[in-house]
Design a protein around this motif. Structure first.
Motif, PDB file in Angstrom:
ATOM      1  N   GLU A  67       0.821  -0.989   0.025  1.00 44.32           N
ATOM      2  CA  GLU A  67       0.312   0.026  -0.136  1.00 44.32           C
ATOM      3  C   GLU A  67       0.839   1.245   0.099  1.00 44.32           C
ATOM      4  OE1 GLU A  67      -3.969  -1.849   2.328  1.00 44.32           O
ATOM      5  OE2 GLU A  67      -2.535  -0.218   3.301  1.00 44.32           O
ATOM      6  N   THR A  68       2.253   1.087  -0.026  1.00 43.12           N
ATOM      7  CA  THR A  68       2.962   2.185  -0.057  1.00 43.12           C
ATOM      8  C   THR A  68       4.190   2.028  -0.653  1.00 43.12           C
ATOM      9  OG1 THR A  68       4.097   3.983   1.421  1.00 43.12           O
ATOM     10  CG2 THR A  68       4.111   1.762   2.168  1.00 43.12           C
ATOM     11  N   ASN A  69       5.078   2.938  -1.261  1.00 42.69           N
ATOM     12  CA  ASN A  69       6.332   2.536  -1.860  1.00 42.69           C
ATOM     13  C   ASN A  69       7.501   3.201  -0.857  1.00 42.69           C
ATOM     14  OD1 ASN A  69       5.579   1.549  -4.402  1.00 42.69           O
ATOM     15  ND2 ASN A  69       4.610   3.812  -4.941  1.00 42.69           N
ATOM     16  N   PRO A  70       8.024   2.435  -0.333  1.00 44.87           N
ATOM     17  CA  PRO A  70       9.273   2.723   0.824  1.00 44.87           C
ATOM     18  C   PRO A  70      10.152   3.522   0.280  1.00 44.87           C
ATOM     19  CG  PRO A  70       9.328   0.576   0.464  1.00 44.87           C
ATOM     20  CD  PRO A  70       8.042   0.933  -0.276  1.00 44.87           C
ATOM     21  N   THR A  71      11.098   4.577   0.806  1.00 47.41           N
ATOM     22  CA  THR A  71      12.130   5.149   0.346  1.00 47.41           C
ATOM     23  C   THR A  71      13.344   3.961   0.743  1.00 47.41           C
ATOM     24  OG1 THR A  71      12.792   5.949   2.654  1.00 47.41           O
ATOM     25  CG2 THR A  71      11.386   7.247   1.321  1.00 47.41           C
ATOM     26  N   LEU A  72      14.521   4.336  -0.156  1.00 47.35           N
ATOM     27  CA  LEU A  72      15.725   3.434   0.065  1.00 47.35           C
ATOM     28  C   LEU A  72      16.162   3.077   1.453  1.00 47.35           C
ATOM     29  CD1 LEU A  72      17.558   1.741  -1.399  1.00 47.35           C
ATOM     30  CD2 LEU A  72      19.034   3.996  -1.763  1.00 47.35           C
ATOM     31  N   THR A  73      15.942   4.411   2.348  1.00 52.87           N
ATOM     32  CA  THR A  73      16.501   4.450   3.650  1.00 52.87           C
ATOM     33  C   THR A  73      15.606   3.632   4.613  1.00 52.87           C
ATOM     34  OG1 THR A  73      17.012   6.680   3.451  1.00 52.87           O
ATOM     35  CG2 THR A  73      16.740   5.757   5.858  1.00 52.87           C
ATOM     36  N   THR A  74      14.001   3.503   4.209  1.00 56.36           N
ATOM     37  CA  THR A  74      13.651   2.533   4.914  1.00 56.36           C
ATOM     38  C   THR A  74      13.816   1.149   4.484  1.00 56.36           C
ATOM     39  OG1 THR A  74      11.552   4.125   4.951  1.00 56.36           O
ATOM     40  CG2 THR A  74      11.093   1.755   5.037  1.00 56.36           C
ATOM     41  N   ILE A  75      14.039   0.775   3.229  1.00 55.90           N
ATOM     42  CA  ILE A  75      14.435  -0.326   2.905  1.00 55.90           C
ATOM     43  C   ILE A  75      15.603  -0.798   3.491  1.00 55.90           C
ATOM     44  CG2 ILE A  75      14.940  -2.055   0.619  1.00 55.90           C
ATOM     45  CD1 ILE A  75      13.326  -0.123  -0.975  1.00 55.90           C
ATOM     46  N   TRP A  76      16.558   0.025   3.488  1.00 54.87           N
ATOM     47  CA  TRP A  76      17.952  -0.179   4.161  1.00 54.87           C
ATOM     48  C   TRP A  76      17.538  -0.784   5.804  1.00 54.87           C
ATOM     49  CZ3 TRP A  76      20.826   1.380   8.189  1.00 54.87           C
ATOM     50  CH2 TRP A  76      22.097   0.625   8.415  1.00 54.87           C
ATOM     51  N   ARG A  77      17.032   0.047   6.286  1.00 53.25           N
ATOM     52  CA  ARG A  77      16.701  -0.193   7.779  1.00 53.25           C
ATOM     53  C   ARG A  77      15.934  -1.577   8.119  1.00 53.25           C
ATOM     54  NH1 ARG A  77      14.024   5.689  10.043  1.00 53.25           N
ATOM     55  NH2 ARG A  77      16.115   6.868   9.997  1.00 53.25           N
ATOM     56  N   LEU A  78      15.037  -1.899   7.278  1.00 51.36           N
ATOM     57  CA  LEU A  78      14.472  -3.306   7.263  1.00 51.36           C
ATOM     58  C   LEU A  78      15.185  -4.278   6.978  1.00 51.36           C
ATOM     59  CD1 LEU A  78      10.927  -2.336   5.582  1.00 51.36           C
ATOM     60  CD2 LEU A  78      11.223  -2.822   8.200  1.00 51.36           C
ATOM     61  N   ALA A  79      16.024  -4.082   5.769  1.00 51.00           N
ATOM     62  CA  ALA A  79      17.068  -5.115   5.531  1.00 51.00           C
ATOM     63  C   ALA A  79      17.969  -5.589   6.676  1.00 51.00           C
ATOM     64  CB  ALA A  79      17.738  -4.766   4.098  1.00 51.00           C
ATOM     65  N   HIS A  80      18.551  -4.333   7.182  1.00 50.64           N
ATOM     66  CA  HIS A  80      19.411  -4.441   8.416  1.00 50.64           C
ATOM     67  C   HIS A  80      18.832  -5.115   9.582  1.00 50.64           C
ATOM     68  CE1 HIS A  80      22.974  -3.588  10.435  1.00 50.64           C
ATOM     69  NE2 HIS A  80      22.290  -3.250  11.404  1.00 50.64           N
ATOM     70  N   ALA A  81      17.613  -4.849   9.976  1.00 56.18           N
ATOM     71  CA  ALA A  81      16.898  -5.754  10.982  1.00 56.18           C
ATOM     72  C   ALA A  81      16.622  -6.818  10.768  1.00 56.18           C
ATOM     73  CB  ALA A  81      15.770  -4.747  11.298  1.00 56.18           C
ATOM     74  N   LEU A  82      16.399  -7.282   9.340  1.00 55.26           N
ATOM     75  CA  LEU A  82      15.947  -8.810   9.196  1.00 55.26           C
ATOM     76  C   LEU A  82      17.072  -9.544   8.832  1.00 55.26           C
ATOM     77  CD1 LEU A  82      12.852  -7.649   6.980  1.00 55.26           C
ATOM     78  CD2 LEU A  82      12.944  -8.919   9.302  1.00 55.26           C
ATOM     79  N   ASP A  83      18.305  -9.046   8.793  1.00 54.51           N
ATOM     80  CA  ASP A  83      19.592  -9.439   8.428  1.00 54.51           C
ATOM     81  C   ASP A  83      19.552 -10.134   7.049  1.00 54.51           C
ATOM     82  OD1 ASP A  83      22.236 -10.421   8.802  1.00 54.51           O
ATOM     83  OD2 ASP A  83      21.556 -12.375   9.638  1.00 54.51           O
ATOM     84  N   ALA A  84      19.145  -9.080   6.156  1.00 58.82           N
ATOM     85  CA  ALA A  84      19.141  -9.558   4.807  1.00 58.82           C
ATOM     86  C   ALA A  84      19.636  -8.401   3.804  1.00 58.82           C
ATOM     87  CB  ALA A  84      17.685  -9.796   4.349  1.00 58.82           C
ATOM     88  N   SER A  85      20.197  -8.790   2.895  1.00 55.09           N
ATOM     89  CA  SER A  85      20.634  -7.669   1.815  1.00 55.09           C
ATOM     90  C   SER A  85      19.475  -6.973   1.100  1.00 55.09           C
ATOM     91  CB  SER A  85      21.450  -8.515   0.727  1.00 55.09           C
ATOM     92  OG  SER A  85      20.954  -9.270  -0.015  1.00 55.09           O
ATOM     93  N   ILE A  86      19.807  -5.883   0.584  1.00 54.35           N
ATOM     94  CA  ILE A  86      18.704  -5.051   0.107  1.00 54.35           C
ATOM     95  C   ILE A  86      18.227  -5.784  -1.314  1.00 54.35           C
ATOM     96  CG2 ILE A  86      18.307  -2.820  -1.338  1.00 54.35           C
ATOM     97  CD1 ILE A  86      19.937  -1.363   0.765  1.00 54.35           C
ATOM     98  N   GLU A  87      19.359  -6.550  -1.944  1.00 62.29           N
ATOM     99  CA  GLU A  87      19.124  -7.093  -3.264  1.00 62.29           C
ATOM    100  C   GLU A  87      18.301  -8.284  -3.017  1.00 62.29           C
ATOM    101  OE1 GLU A  87      21.519  -9.353  -6.747  1.00 62.29           O
ATOM    102  OE2 GLU A  87      22.540  -9.142  -5.016  1.00 62.29           O
ATOM    103  N   SER A  88      18.514  -9.056  -1.992  1.00 59.79           N
ATOM    104  CA  SER A  88      17.470 -10.064  -1.623  1.00 59.79           C
ATOM    105  C   SER A  88      16.009  -9.817  -1.451  1.00 59.79           C
ATOM    106  CB  SER A  88      18.270 -11.059  -0.550  1.00 59.79           C
ATOM    107  OG  SER A  88      18.180 -10.445   0.811  1.00 59.79           O
ATOM    108  N   MET A  89      16.052  -8.577  -0.585  1.00 66.05           N
ATOM    109  CA  MET A  89      14.773  -7.932  -0.266  1.00 66.05           C
ATOM    110  C   MET A  89      14.216  -7.513  -1.921  1.00 66.05           C
ATOM    111  SD  MET A  89      14.264  -7.300   3.067  1.00 66.05           S
ATOM    112  CE  MET A  89      13.531  -5.730   3.246  1.00 66.05           C
ATOM    113  N   LEU A  90      14.683  -7.029  -2.641  1.00 65.67           N
ATOM    114  CA  LEU A  90      14.206  -6.464  -3.760  1.00 65.67           C
ATOM    115  C   LEU A  90      13.685  -7.618  -4.658  1.00 65.67           C
ATOM    116  CD1 LEU A  90      16.074  -3.225  -4.738  1.00 65.67           C
ATOM    117  CD2 LEU A  90      13.733  -3.326  -3.494  1.00 65.67           C
ATOM    118  N   GLN A  91      14.553  -8.744  -4.663  1.00 69.09           N
ATOM    119  CA  GLN A  91      14.012  -9.802  -5.307  1.00 69.09           C
ATOM    120  C   GLN A  91      12.832 -10.524  -4.916  1.00 69.09           C
ATOM    121  OE1 GLN A  91      18.030 -11.701  -5.518  1.00 69.09           O
ATOM    122  NE2 GLN A  91      18.709 -10.844  -7.507  1.00 69.09           N
ATOM    123  N   GLY A  92      13.087 -10.457  -3.498  1.00 70.90           N
ATOM    124  CA  GLY A  92      11.691 -11.206  -3.068  1.00 70.90           C
ATOM    125  C   GLY A  92      12.010 -12.316  -2.290  1.00 70.90           C
TER     126      GLY A  92
END
Length: 213
Positions: A67-92
Motif C-alpha cells: 500500500e506504499t512505496n518505501p524510500t531506500l532508507t526505509t528498505i535499508w533499515r528493514l533489511a538490516h533489522a531482518l539480516d538480509a541484503s537489499i538485493e534479496s529484499m528487492l528480489q523477494g
C-alpha cells in the motif's frame, strides 16, 4: 487488470512508461512479500520489527500489504533489522529455486485504437528494453498498428487460433493456427484479423536483434 489504449502498441514512449510503472508496482509487491516472509520466519511481530528497524509499525504493515512505496532508507533499515541484503529484499526471496507467480489482475493489457485487439504483457519486465513477449488476441476485423521499433528489431508472431495477417511496409503475409510469421519490425507494421473468427497468438519482439536483409 490494467488496460491501456494506445495507437502505437510497442512498449515505447508513453506505453513504455506505463509498463515500467506496472513493473514498479510488481517490484513493490515482491518487497512486501519478502518483508513479511523474513519477519515471520524470524518470529518477529510488527512491533518487534518496528523496534529493531526504527520504522513505524504502520509503515511496515503498509509495505507488507503493498500500500506504499518505501524510500531506500526505509528498505535499508528493514533489511538490516531482518539480516538480509537489499538485493534479496528487492528480489523477494533468497537464492534458490525461482518461481514468480503473476496473478491475472496484475498483467498490463494494451487495447488497440479500434478496441478489437488486446495485447497482454506476459514477458519479464526486466527485459523490456531488448525482449518483449505478449499474448495477442484479435476479434474479427481487428487491426493492431505499431510504429517502427529500433533498427534491427525482429518480431515473431505464432498463431495459436484463427488466422492473422501481417503488413510490413506494404509486404503482406498470412498465418493460420500452428504457423509463425517472423518479420522486421523496425518499419511501421500492422497485424490484422480479416477472418470472421477470433484469433489468438503469442508475439515476441527482439529489439536490436539483427537486420533482415
Amino acid at each position: 487488470m490494467l488496460i491501456f489504449g494506445s495507437s502505437n502498441m510497442g512498449v515505447e514512449g508513453k506505453d513504455r512508461v506505463k509498463v515500467l510503472e506496472a513493473g514498479a508496482a510488481s517490484l513493490s509487491n515482491r518487497l512486501g512479500l519478502a518483508v513479511q516472509r523474513l519477519r515471520k520466519g524470524g518470529g518477529l511481530s510488527l512491533a518487534d520489527l518496528s523496534s529493531q528497524s526504527g520504522v513505524a509499525k504502520s509503515i511496515i504493515s503498509q509495505i507488507e500489504r503493498n500500500e506504499t512505496n518505501p524510500t531506500l532508507t526505509t528498505i535499508w533499515r528493514l533489511a538490516h533489522a531482518l539480516d538480509a541484503s537489499i538485493e534479496s529484499m528487492l528480489q523477494g526471496g533468497e537464492n534458490g529455486p525461482f518461481i514468480e507467480h503473476l496473478r491475472k489482475g496484475t498483467t498490463p493489457i494494451f487495447v488497440s485504437d479500434d478496441g478489437l485487439c488486446r495485447l497482454a504483457v506476459i514477458g519479464w519486465l526486466k527485459t523490456v528494453d531488448w525482449l518483449q513477449w505478449y499474448d495477442f488476441q484479435a476479434d474479427p476485423g481487428g487491426t493492431l498498428d505499431s510504429a517502427a521499433h529500433e533498427s534491427g528489431s525482429i518480431e515473431c508472431l505464432s498463431v495459436l487460433e484463427g488466422e492473422l495477417e501481417v503488413d510490413v511496409g506494404g509486404s503482406v503475409d498470412r498465418a493460420a493456427a500452428g504457423e509463425t510469421l517472423r518479420y522486421r519490425c523496425d518499419l511501421p507494421h500492422s497485424i490484422r484479423n480479416r477472418s470472421d473468427a477470433a484469433a489468438h497468438a503469442t508475439m515476441v519482439c527482439i529489439l536490436k536483434a539483427a537486420s533482415m536483409d
